[in-house]
Design an enzyme around this catalytic site. Sequence first.
Site, short mmCIF file in Angstrom:
data_model
loop_
_atom_site.label_atom_id
_atom_site.label_comp_id
_atom_site.label_asym_id
_atom_site.label_seq_id
_atom_site.Cartn_x
_atom_site.Cartn_y
_atom_site.Cartn_z
N ASP A 11 1.30 57.21 21.38
CA ASP A 11 2.68 56.71 21.47
C ASP A 11 3.57 57.83 22.01
O ASP A 11 3.20 59.00 21.98
CB ASP A 11 3.19 56.26 20.09
N SER A 12 4.75 57.43 22.45
CA SER A 12 5.70 58.43 22.94
C SER A 12 6.24 59.29 21.79
O SER A 12 6.84 60.33 22.04
CB SER A 12 6.86 57.72 23.64
N CYS A 74 2.28 51.75 22.13
CA CYS A 74 3.63 51.89 22.64
C CYS A 74 3.85 50.76 23.64
O CYS A 74 3.07 50.60 24.58
CB CYS A 74 3.76 53.24 23.35
N GLU A 160 13.97 57.99 15.52
CA GLU A 160 13.53 59.37 15.77
C GLU A 160 14.44 60.39 15.08
O GLU A 160 14.01 61.48 14.74
CB GLU A 160 13.47 59.66 17.28
N HIS A 196 8.44 51.37 17.25
CA HIS A 196 9.39 52.01 16.32
C HIS A 196 10.11 50.99 15.43
O HIS A 196 10.59 51.34 14.36
CB HIS A 196 10.48 52.75 17.09
N1 DGL Z 1 7.50 53.18 20.70
C1 DGL Z 1 7.79 52.86 22.06
C2 DGL Z 1 7.56 51.39 22.32
O1 DGL Z 1 6.81 50.75 21.60
C3 DGL Z 1 9.17 53.20 22.56
C4 DGL Z 1 9.70 54.51 22.23
C5 DGL Z 1 10.31 55.19 23.41
O2 DGL Z 1 11.29 54.70 23.98
O3 DGL Z 1 9.76 56.21 23.74
O4 DGL Z 1 8.10 50.86 23.25
#
Ligand code: DGL
Length: 276
Positions: A11-12, A74, A160, A196
Amino acid sequence: MNRKHPIGIFDSGYGGLTVLKAIRNQLPQYDYIYLGDNARTPYGTRSFEVVYEYTLEAVKKLFAMDCELVILACNTASAKALRNIQQNYLPQYAPHRRVLGVIRPSVEKVIQITKKSHVGVLGTPGTVSSGSYAIEIDKLSANTITVTQEACPMWVPIVENNEIGTPGADYFVQKNMQSLFAKDPQIDTIILGCTHYPLLIQTIKKFIPNEVNVLDQGPVVAEKLANYLLRHPEIENQCAMQGTIKYFTTENANSFNQKASVFLGETVRAKTIHIL
Ligand code: DGL
């Protein structure tokens, strides 16, 4: 049998932990490596090219760490990079490895559970502008479902930055929920199309009608992964089965540990790595 490969979860940032948690609940026997690209988060506001580049770099890193199977936990990466990786990168450079995403499993589930065929999709600006959910829902439901999207650009920064439960978080969540239901008051099911967002589920529920279903992707992705492994013994046979988990972040490991430990309810000791 060559059971030595961990399953990679990418994930990011922290969001993918919601998916990891559900996958480990369902499939505790396997070994996992979690990689959060916290140094470059958020991905949700970045272009197709950049999300593809970052995601491919992370996938290559997980391959180098011996993962044969990688889950993009993600939505933004799944929306903007998965197809390109599956169709162009893997066949040429890693034909025996597999990369899976979170969008298709969620769409299959939502089609089963919506009663009025009115679905709301919440996501990052990147996921929403890619149209991936709407395209996939149209395809799998033969255009029988009305899909209404809402981009929630502030929600990832709220998570975050540990702002969950604050008046600021309530303000932005309420604003997006009002906007979504103003566009389609008949919505009966909402997809949390960003890993998230389950962390905000209690806040979301404060601002939507009680009878609306909120689909948390983690358990859905876990169920589909279990099914995938059953159908693909050639991949399953390679998965290491010591029940271990290793965490890596591209940012400071201490901050990652603090947040991840609270969220997962167990001590997390991540290592910082550089993807490049
Ligand atoms: N967790 C990422 C998603 O599911 C998004 C988070 C980000 O914007 O980096 O899209």
